[in-house]
Write a protein that holds these residues in place. Sequence first.
Motif: not given
Length: 125
Positions: A94-114
């Motif tokens: 179990y990955c408490e922080g979620g999976d990579m897809a969720s991380y990418i979606k949340q980052t985009a939603k927050d208006g941030r970039f990698f």
Amino acid sequence: MSGDGNHSTLAEAGYEELRMIGRGNYGSAHLVRRTSDKRHFVAKKVALACLSEKERVGAYQEVELLEKLQHPFIVEYQQTFMLRGDILVIIMQYCEGGDMASYIKQTAKDGRFFGEGTIMSWFVQ
């Protein structure tokens, strides 16, 4: 595929089901707690009776692949067993922080970039 037998319930297999955390075309994912040590895992349940023969073969091939994969950036496989003879259960880390897809979606939603370095690091791995 090396399985750990056939059980009637998750509790019989040593897990307490806490809640459903996802649903897909072929099954569902549930947050579970192993009763022996209280660690959290994900139980992916696949109803084999609802699958074509080709899809069933694919489900077993997924388990075989997961059993062989060992990498710090791949979710760790724990075990596989059957429920009531027709539901394949795959227990995963179990990955408490979620999976990579969720991380990418949340980052985009927050208006941030990698940064380019971050993306290249992911790509190389």
